[in-house]
Design a protein around this motif. Structure first.
Motif, short mmCIF file in Angstrom:
data_model
loop_
_atom_site.label_atom_id
_atom_site.label_comp_id
_atom_site.label_asym_id
_atom_site.label_seq_id
_atom_site.Cartn_x
_atom_site.Cartn_y
_atom_site.Cartn_z
N PHE A 1 31.95 11.48 48.54
CA PHE A 1 33.04 10.91 49.32
C PHE A 1 34.03 12.03 49.61
CE2 PHE A 1 37.39 9.18 49.24
CZ PHE A 1 37.32 8.35 50.33
N LEU A 2 34.28 12.30 50.89
CA LEU A 2 35.24 13.34 51.27
C LEU A 2 36.64 12.81 51.09
CD1 LEU A 2 35.89 16.12 52.47
CD2 LEU A 2 35.71 15.09 54.74
N GLY A 3 37.33 13.31 50.07
CA GLY A 3 38.67 12.83 49.75
C GLY A 3 39.76 13.61 50.46
N GLU A 4 39.52 14.89 50.72
CA GLU A 4 40.54 15.71 51.35
C GLU A 4 39.88 16.84 52.13
OE1 GLU A 4 44.26 18.65 50.12
OE2 GLU A 4 43.03 17.76 48.56
N LEU A 5 40.42 17.13 53.30
CA LEU A 5 39.99 18.28 54.09
C LEU A 5 41.25 18.93 54.62
CD1 LEU A 5 37.74 19.97 55.43
CD2 LEU A 5 37.85 18.40 57.36
N GLY A 6 41.56 20.12 54.12
CA GLY A 6 42.75 20.85 54.55
C GLY A 6 42.35 22.09 55.32
#
Length: 165
Positions: A103-108
């Motif tokens: 599950f992709l929780g964060e992409l900065g």
């Protein structure tokens, strides 16, 4: 700047209208195949060429083509985000078992400079940390000619546990 899509009933093609300074111009005609499911995935994958795949490391060559160039002549920010996500998922899959769901929780992302049209960019994704519940991937975009860092990103994936029934 506003954009809208007008669909023609005759051939199914769509026309993209862009409004700049209260002037509306027909920018281009979108063929029907551009409206298919997963079109953007195919578009992004068509400009990436995989160079190296190792456990916890992935390198690709990105060719900046006109479909992913913004109005200023540089690589579009949405394309950068899509490429960073795709590379992060692929890199995470080299260390996380296939039976575990990610599950992709964060992409900065940090946009440091711009990649001009027709440039070649080396995209390097590497694992920062991988544990039982979390996997962190760093993505760097560098100009091929100068090795200048132009974009950097970090993706945090949560490893969902396998249900025991």
């Amino acid at each position: 700047m506003k954009a809208s899509i007008d669909r023609s009933k005759e051939d199914g093609a769509a026309t993209l209208f862009i409004s700049v300074s209260n002037q509306i111009r027909a920018y281009s005609s979108l063929p029907i195949n551009f409206q298919e499911k997963d079109f953007y995935s195919h578009l992004i994958q068509s400009i990436l060429q995989v160079q190296l795949v190792e456990r916890g490391h992935l390198t690709s060559l990105l060719s900046v083509k006109p479909p992913v160039v913004n109005a200023n002549g540089g690589l579009h920010g949405g394309a950068i985000a899509a490429i960073a996500e795709l590379m992060s998922i692929a890199c995470a899959r080299t260390v996380v078992a296939e039976d575990k769901e990610l599950f992709l929780g964060e992409l900065g992302l940090s946009y440091l400079s711009s990649a001009p049209a027709e440039a070649e960019v080396v995209v390097d994704a590497s694992m920062v940390r991988s544990g039982r519940n979390v996997t962190v991937i760093a993505v760097e975009f560098k100009m091929k000619k100068t090795s200048k860092l132009i974009y950097i990103g970090r993706a945090t994936f949560y490893n969902l546990p396998i249900a025991k029934l």
